[in-house]
Design a protein around this motif. Structure first.
Motif, short mmCIF file in Angstrom:
data_model
loop_
_atom_site.label_atom_id
_atom_site.label_comp_id
_atom_site.label_asym_id
_atom_site.label_seq_id
_atom_site.Cartn_x
_atom_site.Cartn_y
_atom_site.Cartn_z
N SER A 1 2.12 -25.94 -20.50
CA SER A 1 0.80 -26.08 -21.14
C SER A 1 -0.29 -25.32 -20.36
N GLN A 2 -0.13 -25.20 -19.04
CA GLN A 2 -1.19 -24.56 -18.23
C GLN A 2 -0.83 -23.11 -17.89
N CYS A 3 -0.18 -22.46 -18.81
CA CYS A 3 0.21 -21.06 -18.53
C CYS A 3 -0.94 -20.09 -18.66
N ARG A 4 -2.09 -20.59 -19.13
CA ARG A 4 -3.19 -19.65 -19.37
C ARG A 4 -3.72 -19.05 -18.06
N TYR A 5 -3.62 -19.83 -16.97
CA TYR A 5 -4.09 -19.22 -15.71
C TYR A 5 -2.95 -18.88 -14.77
N SER A 6 -1.71 -19.10 -15.19
CA SER A 6 -0.58 -18.82 -14.28
C SER A 6 -0.44 -17.32 -14.00
N GLU A 7 -0.79 -16.46 -14.99
CA GLU A 7 -0.69 -15.02 -14.78
C GLU A 7 -1.67 -14.57 -13.68
N SER A 8 -2.87 -15.12 -13.75
CA SER A 8 -3.89 -14.77 -12.73
C SER A 8 -3.42 -15.18 -11.35
N LEU A 9 -2.86 -16.39 -11.27
CA LEU A 9 -2.39 -16.88 -9.97
C LEU A 9 -1.22 -16.04 -9.45
N LYS A 10 -0.33 -15.60 -10.38
CA LYS A 10 0.81 -14.76 -9.95
C LYS A 10 0.31 -13.44 -9.35
N SER A 11 -0.67 -12.83 -10.03
CA SER A 11 -1.18 -11.53 -9.50
C SER A 11 -1.82 -11.73 -8.12
N LEU A 12 -2.51 -12.88 -7.95
CA LEU A 12 -3.12 -13.16 -6.64
C LEU A 12 -2.02 -13.40 -5.60
N THR A 13 -0.95 -14.08 -6.03
CA THR A 13 0.18 -14.33 -5.10
C THR A 13 0.81 -13.01 -4.68
N MET A 14 0.93 -12.05 -5.63
CA MET A 14 1.51 -10.73 -5.32
C MET A 14 0.62 -10.01 -4.28
N GLN A 15 -0.69 -10.19 -4.41
CA GLN A 15 -1.59 -9.57 -3.42
C GLN A 15 -1.31 -10.12 -2.02
N VAL A 16 -1.12 -11.44 -1.97
CA VAL A 16 -0.81 -12.05 -0.67
C VAL A 16 0.48 -11.46 -0.12
N LEU A 17 1.51 -11.37 -0.99
CA LEU A 17 2.82 -10.84 -0.55
C LEU A 17 2.70 -9.40 -0.07
N ASN A 18 1.96 -8.58 -0.81
CA ASN A 18 1.81 -7.15 -0.41
C ASN A 18 1.14 -7.03 0.94
N ASN A 19 0.11 -7.85 1.18
CA ASN A 19 -0.59 -7.78 2.46
C ASN A 19 0.24 -8.35 3.60
N MET A 20 1.09 -9.36 3.28
CA MET A 20 1.97 -9.92 4.31
C MET A 20 2.97 -8.89 4.81
N ALA A 21 3.43 -8.07 3.86
CA ALA A 21 4.53 -7.13 4.16
C ALA A 21 4.18 -6.22 5.34
N ALA A 22 2.91 -6.02 5.58
CA ALA A 22 2.51 -5.15 6.70
C ALA A 22 2.75 -5.83 8.05
N PHE A 23 2.87 -7.16 8.05
CA PHE A 23 2.92 -7.87 9.33
C PHE A 23 4.19 -8.72 9.50
N ILE A 24 4.83 -9.06 8.40
CA ILE A 24 6.01 -9.96 8.49
C ILE A 24 7.18 -9.27 7.83
N ALA A 25 8.34 -9.34 8.46
CA ALA A 25 9.54 -8.65 7.96
C ALA A 25 9.87 -9.15 6.56
N LEU A 26 10.27 -8.22 5.69
CA LEU A 26 10.56 -8.57 4.30
C LEU A 26 11.69 -9.59 4.16
N PRO A 27 12.76 -9.48 4.97
CA PRO A 27 13.83 -10.48 4.81
C PRO A 27 13.32 -11.90 5.04
#
Length: 1403
Positions: free
Chosen positions: A1153-1179
């Protein structure tokens, strides 16, 4: 003297007409007229103790001149080739003495030298100065003689009272002044024996003729009888042609010059009826060839000149000129070596008596090439002769002839047959004329001595190419030019002829300008003017008047009858102004306004232009005495053309007494020409009052009725004021001065007029003193200024004092008793009075009660209008000196009551009560803001006592709250500078918290611009400021904390946490070093927002919440990124994983039912992951995600993008690593190949001898002697190298250096660059020492490789690129943190990226 013939007519060759004779009287006149023009810069040639003897000069060698090499003839500029002269010289000069020899003379190349700057063309300025005419009679007979008696072509000419022409077949034809052939001397038989006549000379009295021949013989003829008197064959060495033969002033003495370059004196004697000739050598050609001689000839009137007794002779050789005296004994007076010249240019000499520095002396002109030297010859009292050098004349052409035509003018002929007339004193070129049609005869064949076999030097033959000495002869102001078939004569035109010549060419302006230059005495080469200056001017003026009248008639006749009016105007515009100009220059206004004006009046266009031409002369006051008719016409013309400004300007410069004054006044009034009207009344009728009455009648009624004036009336009023001012000051209006005898009368009249009780035509109810009243209403300030200036000029006599008092009383009566004047106008009056009363010599009396009335009037008005105006008026009154008229305490009291704070300030300042002034400023709404500057100036500037400063300081401190309310920023600035010790007490006393906040912000925030060094406050005040900031402006807290300089972190954190300012708290915690704490504050804020998102149902709120979440997330990511560099792996994970967890937790809770903002949160989560990759090993990241229950279950679709991104990164890094390894291996392989090739290549010596001992390498086979060859190609014996210390032993191994390369490259590191060597036939390469990786030969090869492939190696580039990334194993893009001070190959200015492959080594 007869009128000069026309250019086409045939003139008589009158050799010595009276006008051309330089008589003693004329020389005196010349001295008088020219003494002020003498500008010759004289400098003496240094005198020697004993003049050189002729023998010493003859024995001098000419070897100081370098031999001259001709230029390549093909490189010559064709413009400089003497086309005419070579063509005409070929026949005339090459056939002399040899009837079969008619070949053309071979042209020699002309050597071109750099020319001086060209003289300005002054033809238009001077008109035509010379006239060149063909002598038809002589020319026809020369041609006829050649045909009929085989006389041959002409070769030489000599002119005196007779004209002698020599021919190529040995005949001399003698013509008289009427061009009739008198004698034909000699015969062709003699001509066949002697050759052509190469030189001629006639003596002073025309009784004898000397002929020189091409084969060297000389004959003397009696010109009266035609008899041969002498035939001289032994006067000079045989086999040389006669180049010159010249009689001196002594008829028994002649000089000849032959083609051998020698000069001989011929002395004619008659003993016992036998004529003899004795010859004496003056100059031997073996010591330097003379090619030009010139004896000094004096005319009859100068025969008694003291210098004539020396019988001076000038001679020019190819290197120097000499001036010698033949009498009383042979003596050299001057030698003058000249510099290097063009060897083909012709040396020229010419004498003339000139007037310089109030005495007449001979001047010798010498030239060769393009420079003319003038040498003035003087005799002193002791009998010695001095030669002084005058100013040189630099030309832009090569000369082949120089002839004086009179003492000031010379005629020069250049190598392209152009005549140039030059004025000697100004060096101005007066005219240039082409004479190629003359076909001038050249004497080349005689200079080459072709008749005797051409036995002359090359230098003389080269000069002879352009020699025309015998073709040009001058006599009595005329110059004769001998052509191959004609004789031409050149004379100076007389002044009338020069003017008429320009008139024939329709050049009126130039003709008049030339005539005017004659009139002023500035013209050059003037002929035909005699008498004193006034007589000359009268003659020239008469001729100019004739020209002007003639041209006036001609202009009217030639006027185009039909067509546009502009064409007619242009036609007259070209001529009429010129006629007017010259009439006025000649001061002939009678001619201008009578005859010429009458002519011009026939044509309306001409008349209009004539009248307009007069305007500039009228305006500059250069034209007096205009006739009434012309004046009337002028006014009517400007009126018709509606050019009213011009009309007015002319009227005020004219004497209008001869006109109908009433008509002019009427015209001026109608056309609003008030300046002109006033001028006409003043100067025409001496009436100074009527113009004022007329102007008053116009401006008084509207002013009295209280109406506003029109622009026209304002102009009239201003003119009226200026007019009154001029009259009272004694100046005429609009320009000039009133006659002195009228000045007192005019002043009195104007004063009496101004102070009249009633106007002349005033109505019954008219108020008193209308004129003063009108002017006061019109412009009070300016009228009073006029009166003030007048009072300045008044003498302190009884009448002046009475006038002053009278007018002051009237002013007071008019203004004080009337209520229709504004406070400003009343104030102006009393300011004026105060200034007059304040003068030291004041005689005026004004009742003090009037001043009190004014004070009442200004301070206690019926209404509050014009407050600032009334205050300003009172201030001006006080400043002008009116303060002495008031009681000060009452004045202050009234000013305070009327709120005149500027008046109060003025009074307090007089009493030095500066503290009171602060109150004045604070209460004055207009000037409140200025109080800060005032306080600052008093406290900081010198000139005030300590007590005064203290009182102001105390007063300012009392009013500090008011100052803060006025401007917190300015007040804080003042406090920081002057009250820094009292800041805490000020803060304590301030009750208003918001005011305190504004004060502290201005004081403590560095962005407000206050210097923080001035204030030293305890930290508690800063914390108080932060507390207030959190209350009143929470959104600015973070920005302010970043710039605040001194604040305690712990206390400040408590304040921000109390007010729940999370970002500010996080910033302070990070600044403190508690990164985890700062992170937790941000994380908590983020989680609270995410919680709100999951709980809220409204979509509008969601959007705002999502924006807030994104903003907080970005700031948190930035915080993590800033600090991750300095943390270990575990600490990094403690930051990033909770953040990732926080972002993923809402998605765990969210259902479908609350999928209307889940896309926005996923894109924000991807930003966190991309920025983490510079400092923390991908595995690690992947493992954490897979462990998560949300992603752990089901498909991997959610994390597909993340996994693929990780794989892409891995592939990219693997490719990069492989490529880099390949490149490095390739470079290493290529370098080793080149090293191997260099090491194994044989060495080739450049030569087969040792470079030190220069002996062959096989010279001797000593056991210790080996042959050493270097890679540079030099070869040595080992013993030779050892002798030069070029060999060193290192650990048992001999190492050599090339001696030559070592000595020539001393700056290099020579000890390191050892060359490869081979010893003998069986020599092997030396082994490398244990320390060195490469032996000397390999070092040499490696250096060679470096030179081949200049630039930075690939390895160095890769190292540089990888620097700074060592600590970041997985960083895709991150900032390099290398020290900027360390040197980088990319920062090197010589860095170049070579994209081409490295060069291949030679096989």
């Amino acid at each position: 003297m007869e009128a000069a013939p026309e250019p086409g007519a045939e003139p008589e060759p009158c050799p010595e007409p009276p006008a051309h004779r330089l008589s003693v009287a004329e020389l005196d006149r010349e001295l008088d007229s020219r003494s002020e023009l003498i500008d010759d810069k004289e400098f003496d040639i240094p005198q020697v103790d004993t003049p050189p003897t002729l023998e010493s000069i003859l024995n001098e060698t000419d070897d100081e001149e370098e031999s001259f090499v001709l230029e390549d003839p093909f490189l010559l500029n064709i413009d400089n080739t003497d086309t005419h002269s070579y063509d005409t010289s070929s026949v005339a000069s090459s056939d002399s003495g040899d009837r079969t020899h008619l070949k053309r003379v071979c042209k020699q190349p002309v050597v071109i030298f750099k020319r001086k700057k060209k003289l300005p063309d002054s033809l238009s300025l001077h008109g035509s100065v010379i006239r060149l005419s063909l002598l038809k009679g002589i020319s026809a007979q020369i041609v006829s003689a050649a045909d009929k008696v085989d006389a041959g072509l002409p070769t030489a000419i000599a002119a005196s009272n007779l004209i002698a022409v020599g021919t190529s077949h040995g005949l001399a034809l003698i013509f008289d002044q009427n061009q009739a052939l008198r004698l034909c001397l000699g015969s062709t038989a003699v001509g066949a024996q002697y050759g052509a006549i190469s030189a001629l000379s006639i003596n002073n009295d025309c009784s004898r003729l000397l002929c020189g021949f091409a084969k060297g013989q000389i004959t003397m003829w009696d010109l009266a009888s035609g008899k041969l008197l002498r035939s001289i064959t032994d006067a000079h060495p045989p086999g040389t042609a006669i180049l010159h033969i010249k009689f001196t002033d002594d008829p028994t003495l002649a000089i000849c010059n032959d083609s051998g370059g020698s000069v001989f004196e011929l002395s004619f004697k008659r003993v016992m009826g036998v004529r003899t000739c004795e010859s004496r050598c003056l100059f031997s050609g073996s010591k330097g060839e003379v090619c030009c001689i010139e004896p000094l000839h004096a005319k009859v009137e100068l025969r008694d000149h003291p210098i004539t007794q020396y019988s001076l002779l000038a001679m020019a050789s190819l290197t120097k000129i000499l001036v010698i005296g033949l009498k009383p004994s042979l003596k050299v007076w001057m030698t003058f070596p000249y510099g290097r010249m063009d060897p083909s240019s012709v040396p020229l000499l010419a004498w003339h008596f000139v007037a310089v520095q109030n005495s007449v002396n001979p001047m010798l002109a010498f030239c060769r090439g393009d420079v003319v030297h003038f040498l003035l010859v003087k005799r002193d009292d002791t009998g010695a002769i001095h030669v002084t050098k005058q100013r040189q004349l630099h030309l832009h052409y090569d000369l082949i002839n120089f002839t004086w035509i009179n003492s000031r003018t010379a005629v020069l002929l250049d190598s392209v047959e152009k005549l140039h007339v030059i004025d000697r004193q100004t060096q101005e070129e007066l005219e240039t004329i082409e004479i190629s049609e003359v076909q001038l005869v050249y004497n080349s064949s005689h200079f080459k001595s072709l008749a005797t076999g051409g036995n002359v030097s090359e230098a003389l033959a080269l000069v002879g190419e352009k020699a025309c000495y015998q073709s040009i002869s001058s006599c009595g102001g005329q110059i004769f030019y001998l052509g191959t078939k004609s004789v031409h004569v050149m004379t100076l035109r007389n002044w009338r002829e020069r003017v008429d010549h320009l008139l024939k060419q329709e050049r009126l302006t130039d003709a008049l300008a030339l005539a005017w230059s004659f009139y002023e005495g500035k013209a050059k080469a003037v002929v035909g003017l005699s008498g004193d200056s006034s007589k000359r001017k009268a003659v020239i003026a008469d001729r100019m008047v004739e020209i002007l009248l003639h041209y006036a008639d001609r202009t009217l006749k030639k006027c185009p009858d039909q067509g546009k009016i502009q064409v007619m105007e242009q036609h007259f515009q070209d001529v009429v102004p010129v006629i007017v100009d010259y009439c006025l220059l000649l001061q002939r206004t009678d001619l201008l306004f009578n005859q010429i004006y009458d002519k011009m009046s026939e044509n309306s266009v001409a008349k209009g232009i004539f009248l307009e031409c007069l305007e500039p002369y009228i305006l500059s006051d250069k034209l007096m005495g205009i006739t009434p008719q012309v004046m009337k016409d002028l006014l009517l013309h400007f009126q018709d053309k509606n050019r009213l400004e011009n009309l007015e300007a002319c009227i005020v410069h004219m004497d209008i007494t001869s006109l109908d004054i009433q008509q002019v006044v009427l015209l001026c009034w109608e056309k609003h020409l008030y300046d002109a009207m006033i001028y006409v009344y003043n100067s025409g009728m001496n009436d100074f009052i009527s113009p004022m009455e007329k102007l008053f009648k116009v401006i008084a009624p509207p002013l009295n009725a209280g109406k506003s004036l029109t622009d026209e009336q304002v102009v009239m009023g201003n003119k009226l004021l200026v007019y009154i001012s001029c009259c009272l000051a004694g100046r005429a209006y609009p320009l000039g001065d009133i006659p002195e005898d009228l000045v007192p009368l005019v002043k009195n009249q104007v004063f009496e007029f101004l102070i009249r009780l009633h106007s002349t035509e005033g109505s019954v109810d008219e108020e008193v003193y209308p004129y003063v009243r009108t002017l006061l209403h019109f412009d009070t300030r300016e009228f009073l200024n006029v009166l003030a200036l007048t009072f300045e000029d008044f003498k302190n006599d009884k009448q002046a004092v009475e006038y002053q008092q009278r007018i002051v009383d009237i002013l007071l009566k008019v203004m004080v008793e009337n209520s229709d004047f504004t406070p400003s106008q009343v104030g102006c009056l009393f300011t004026f009075l105060a200034r007059q009363l304040a003068k030291p010599n004041n005689t005026l009396f004004v009742n003090r009660t009037l001043f009190d009335q004014v004070l009442e009037f200004l301070c206690s008005p019926d209404d509050d209008s014009r407050h600032s105006e009334r205050q300003q008026v009172l201030l001006e009154l006080l400043q002008a000196g009116g303060i002495v008229q008031f009681e000060e305490s009452r004045l202050i009291q009234m000013a305070e009551k009327a709120e005149f704070y500027q008046i109060c300030e003025f009074m307090y300042e007089r009493e030095l009560r500066y503290d009171k002034i602060i109150g004045c400023y604070l209460r004055d709404p207009v000037r409140k803001e200025e109080v800060f500057n005032y306080i600052h100036n008093i406290l900081s500037m010198p000139g005030y006592s300590a007590e005064e400063k203290q009182s102001v300081w105390q007063k300012a401190l009392e009013h500090i709250e008011e100052l803060l309310l006025l401007s917190p920023c300015k007040a804080a600035d003042l406090v920081a500078i002057h009250f820094s010790e009292q800041i805490e007490s000020i803060i304590t006393n301030l009750q208003d918290q918001f005011l305190l906040f504004q004060f502290l912000r201005s004081l403590l925030d560095p962005r407000e611009g206050i210097n923080q060094d001035l204030i030293h406050l305890p930290p508690c005040i800063t914390e108080q400021f932060v507390e207030l900031l959190c209350q009143y402006s929470p959104d600015q807290v973070l920005e302010t904390l970043k710039v605040l300089e001194c604040c305690r972190l712990e206390e400040t954190i408590q304040i921000t946490q109390k007010h729940q300012l999370h970002e500010a708290s996080s910033y302070l915690l990070e600044k403190k070093g508690d990164i985890h704490g700062a992170f937790l504050v941000m994380l908590e804020r983020l989680q609270s927002k995410l919680l709100m998102l999951t709980q809220d149902d409204e979509s509008s709120v969601e959007l705002l919440l999502l924006e807030d979440i994104e903003d907080i997330l970005m700031k948190t990511i930035a915080l993590c990124q800033r600090n991750s560099h300095n943390l270990d792996q575990q600490q990094r994970e403690a930051l990033w994983f909770p953040l990732l967890e926080a972002m993923m937790s809402p998605q765990k809770l969210s259902g479908s039912s609350q999928c209307r903002y889940s896309e926005s949160l996923k894109s924000l989560t991807m930003q966190v992951l991309n920025n983490m990759a510079a400092f923390i090993a991908l595995p690690s990241i992947l493992q954490r995600i897979l462990q998560d229950p949300v992603y752990g279950k089901g498909k991997l679709g959610e994390i597909q993008g993340l996994v693929l991104g990780m794989l892409d990164t891995f592939n990219y890094e693997q490719t990069l690593l492989e490529t880099t390894t390949n490149l490095l291996n390739h470079d290493l392989h290529w370098s080793l190949c080149n090293l191997r090739a260099s090491v194994t290549r044989g060495l080739t010596p450049k030569q087969d001898y040792c470079c030190i001992c220069l002996q062959q390498y096989k010279r001797r086979q000593e056991t210790a002697d080996e042959i050493i060859v270097f890679s540079c190609g030099h070869l040595y014996h080992s013993l030779c190298l050892l002798s030069k210390e070029c060999g060193t032993v290192t650990k048992g191994l001999m190492r050599w250096m090339c001696y030559k390369c070592n000595s020539s490259n001393k700056g290099g590191k020579l000890s390191e660059n050892f060359s490869a060597l081979k010893k003998g036939s069986g020599a092997s390469l030396a082994q490398a020492s244990s320390e060195s990786l490469l032996d000397p030969q390999q070092i040499q090869a490696f250096d060679q490789l470096c030179r081949l492939n200049r630039g930075t190696s690939r390895l160095a580039l890769l190292t540089e690129l990888s620097r700074g990334h060592g600590g970041e194993k997985h960083g895709l893009l991150s900032v390099s943190h290398s020290d900027p001070a360390t040197s980088s190959v990319f920062q090197n200015e010589n860095f170049q990226l070579h994209l081409a492959p490295p060069p291949l080594a030679e096989d």
